[in-house]
Design a protein around this motif. Structure first.
Motif, short mmCIF file in Angstrom:
data_model
loop_
_atom_site.label_atom_id
_atom_site.label_comp_id
_atom_site.label_asym_id
_atom_site.label_seq_id
_atom_site.Cartn_x
_atom_site.Cartn_y
_atom_site.Cartn_z
N ILE A 1 0.85 -1.18 0.00
CA ILE A 1 0.00 0.00 0.00
C ILE A 1 0.89 1.23 0.00
CG2 ILE A 1 -1.94 -1.09 1.21
CD1 ILE A 1 -1.01 0.32 3.76
N LYS A 2 0.29 2.37 -0.32
CA LYS A 2 1.00 3.65 -0.28
C LYS A 2 0.15 4.66 0.46
CE LYS A 2 1.43 4.20 -4.72
NZ LYS A 2 1.84 4.77 -6.04
N VAL A 3 0.81 5.66 1.00
CA VAL A 3 0.11 6.78 1.62
C VAL A 3 0.26 7.97 0.68
CG1 VAL A 3 -0.06 8.27 3.64
CG2 VAL A 3 0.64 5.90 3.91
N SER A 4 -0.82 8.72 0.51
CA SER A 4 -0.78 9.88 -0.38
C SER A 4 0.26 10.89 0.09
CB SER A 4 -2.16 10.54 -0.44
OG SER A 4 -2.56 10.98 0.86
N ASP A 5 0.66 11.76 -0.81
CA ASP A 5 1.71 12.73 -0.50
C ASP A 5 1.38 13.61 0.70
OD1 ASP A 5 3.18 11.76 -2.61
OD2 ASP A 5 2.47 13.26 -4.04
N ASP A 6 0.09 13.87 0.90
CA ASP A 6 -0.30 14.70 2.05
C ASP A 6 -0.56 13.88 3.31
OD1 ASP A 6 -2.62 13.42 1.38
OD2 ASP A 6 -3.77 15.22 0.92
N ASN A 7 -0.25 12.57 3.24
CA ASN A 7 -0.39 11.66 4.38
C ASN A 7 -1.83 11.53 4.86
OD1 ASN A 7 0.95 9.84 6.15
ND2 ASN A 7 0.81 11.32 7.82
N GLN A 8 -2.78 11.72 3.95
CA GLN A 8 -4.19 11.69 4.31
C GLN A 8 -4.91 10.41 3.89
OE1 GLN A 8 -6.08 14.25 5.98
NE2 GLN A 8 -3.98 14.85 6.49
N TYR A 9 -4.48 9.79 2.81
CA TYR A 9 -5.23 8.67 2.23
C TYR A 9 -4.35 7.44 2.03
CZ TYR A 9 -8.69 12.27 1.24
OH TYR A 9 -9.60 13.29 1.36
N LEU A 10 -4.97 6.27 2.15
CA LEU A 10 -4.30 5.01 1.86
C LEU A 10 -4.68 4.55 0.46
CD1 LEU A 10 -4.76 3.01 5.19
CD2 LEU A 10 -2.72 4.20 4.39
N ARG A 11 -3.69 4.13 -0.31
CA ARG A 11 -3.96 3.72 -1.68
C ARG A 11 -3.29 2.37 -1.96
NH1 ARG A 11 -6.44 8.08 -3.41
NH2 ARG A 11 -5.67 10.18 -2.89
N MET A 12 -3.95 1.58 -2.80
CA MET A 12 -3.45 0.26 -3.18
C MET A 12 -3.58 0.12 -4.69
SD MET A 12 -4.99 -3.45 -1.99
CE MET A 12 -4.45 -3.28 -0.29
N HIS A 13 -2.56 -0.45 -5.33
CA HIS A 13 -2.60 -0.66 -6.77
C HIS A 13 -3.82 -1.52 -7.12
CE1 HIS A 13 -1.45 -2.10 -10.78
NE2 HIS A 13 -0.59 -1.10 -10.82
N ALA A 14 -4.45 -1.21 -8.25
CA ALA A 14 -5.70 -1.88 -8.63
C ALA A 14 -5.53 -3.39 -8.74
CB ALA A 14 -6.20 -1.31 -9.96
N LEU A 15 -4.38 -3.85 -9.22
CA LEU A 15 -4.18 -5.30 -9.36
C LEU A 15 -3.95 -5.96 -8.01
CD1 LEU A 15 -2.02 -5.38 -12.61
CD2 LEU A 15 -4.37 -6.20 -12.32
N LEU A 16 -3.33 -5.26 -7.08
CA LEU A 16 -3.21 -5.78 -5.72
C LEU A 16 -4.59 -5.88 -5.07
CD1 LEU A 16 -0.05 -3.91 -4.37
CD2 LEU A 16 -0.28 -6.38 -4.69
N GLN A 17 -5.42 -4.89 -5.31
CA GLN A 17 -6.77 -4.92 -4.78
C GLN A 17 -7.55 -6.11 -5.35
OE1 GLN A 17 -9.39 -1.61 -5.79
NE2 GLN A 17 -10.48 -1.87 -3.87
N GLU A 18 -7.42 -6.32 -6.64
CA GLU A 18 -8.10 -7.46 -7.27
C GLU A 18 -7.60 -8.77 -6.68
OE1 GLU A 18 -8.69 -9.57 -11.65
OE2 GLU A 18 -7.71 -7.62 -11.51
N MET A 19 -6.30 -8.87 -6.49
CA MET A 19 -5.73 -10.08 -5.91
C MET A 19 -6.29 -10.33 -4.51
SD MET A 19 -3.14 -11.03 -3.54
CE MET A 19 -1.92 -9.72 -3.51
#
Length: 356
Positions: A260-278
């Motif tokens: 996972i990654k955290v947005s540049d402003d440290n506000q949101y959690l993000r996951m690559h679409a293919l990791l999410q599908e997996m």
């Protein structure tokens, strides 16, 4: 993150730099080889590649450590350790700085940034996904044997595939090779199929990182994949903390493993679409035909089925933590009142109700 091109980059650097060193060694797939053949086998491979005219006979890693540090301490060497996932790999293969002569270079690829930090690696480079232009070029190389724009009929379809891959080199290569020399009808069919099922080769590669997680980190990963991708970090932390998943350390583990990654402003959690599908497929595979027995529900039809048919297994609340998403504003038919369900009976099986 698997498939982002770490090994490819390491091979390019190795090929370009190796003429400038007295000895060289590229140890590929260390995680897999170590599990199958042991660390002694890798130590012998390292020595044999750097000193090809010699034969080495030893039977434990301690002997191997002594031989490596003794025989290579005066050599300027280039060593690449590919796919390291354990500190023992580093301790037994490259040991300390004084194992090798000044001017030598050790390159390590791994899915776990924390492993590098804990071993006091000098510099860390984190590859990123490809931008849309470079992604299209790589895909075209695999699909059309050219990095130029494809035939007119295939332009939009190519862009659809590139959008789906979301900059992941592995996905671009696998899908490009699969579609190579196929006609436009087959392309359309394959792209429609991707919307239902991704390539097994891609998902299997991505799953390696998931399989190496502790149980709590697995739960955190699956919760983010199913419900919280793109959500505010503070909200996710509060929910996970309520589940006793210890998210302060768990989230950090997932970040260090590039899951996972955290947005540049440290506000949101993000996951690559293919990791999410997996992640979502992992949940679905546990009980394909009976959504009421799954640990998590996020699809509208599955939630509707569980509530209308009352198929939730009451033992589920002991075995699993089920998150349930009710979207009243978007789809009123899912409200408990319109479904004529006793909310106290049905919802007693759910650990958490997440309402938005």
């Amino acid at each position: 993150m698997g498939g982002i091109g770490k090994t490819t980059l390491a091979r390019v650097v190795y090929t370009q730099m190796s003429p400038h060193f007295e000895g060289k060694s590229f140890l590929a797939n260390i995680r897999e080889v170590s599990n199958k053949c042991g660390l002694v086998s890798l130590q012998k491979q390292l020595l044999s590649q750097i000193l090809p005219d010699e034969c080495f006979n030893f039977f434990n890693v301690h002997e191997g450590n002594a031989i490596i540090s003794n025989r290579l301490s005066n050599k300027k060497v280039l060593v690449v350790l590919d796919d390291v996932d354990n500190l023992q790999h580093l301790k037994c293969l490259v040991g300390k700085h004084d194992w090798f002569s000044l001017g030598g270079r050790i390159i390590v690829t791994t899915r776990d940034e924390h492993l590098l930090r804990s071993y006091r690696i000098d510099d860390v480079y984190k590859p990123t996904t490809l931008n849309p232009t470079d992604a299209l070029r790589l895909f075209n190389l695999k699909a059309f044997d050219s990095d130029t724009m494809p035939k007119y009929d295939f332009i939009e379809l190519s862009k659809d595939v590139v959008h789906y891959a979301d900059g992941l080199p592995l996905a671009l290569e696998v899908l490009g090779s699969f579609l190579c020399d196929r006609d436009i009808i087959q392309w359309r069919s394959a792209i429609e199929r991707l919307k239902q099922d991704s390539s097994k080769e891609i998902l299997d590669t991505l799953r390696i990182s998931f399989d190496g997680l502790e149980e709590r980190e697995k739960n955190i990963f699956l919760d983010i994949a199913c419900f919280f991708n793109g959500e505010k970090k503070d909200l996710v932390m509060k929910v996970l903390d309520g589940c006793e998943f210890f998210p302060d350390i768990g989230i950090d583990v997932l970040i260090k493993k590039s899951l996972i990654k955290v947005s540049d402003d440290n506000q949101y959690l993000r996951m690559h679409a293919l990791l999410q599908e997996m992640g979502r497929k992992i949940v679905e595979e546990r009980c394909v035909d009976k959504p009421g027995k799954r640990c998590k529900l996020w699809k509208e039809r599955d939630v509707h089925h569980v509530l209308t048919k009352n198929t939730i297994n009451h033992s589920t609340k002991i075995t699993y933590k089920i998150f349930f998403l009710l979207i009243y504003d978007v789809n009123p038919k899912l409200s408990l009142i319109s479904l004529h369900i006793d909310p106290l009976v049905t919802l007693s099986s759910f650990k958490i109700i997440f309402i938005c």
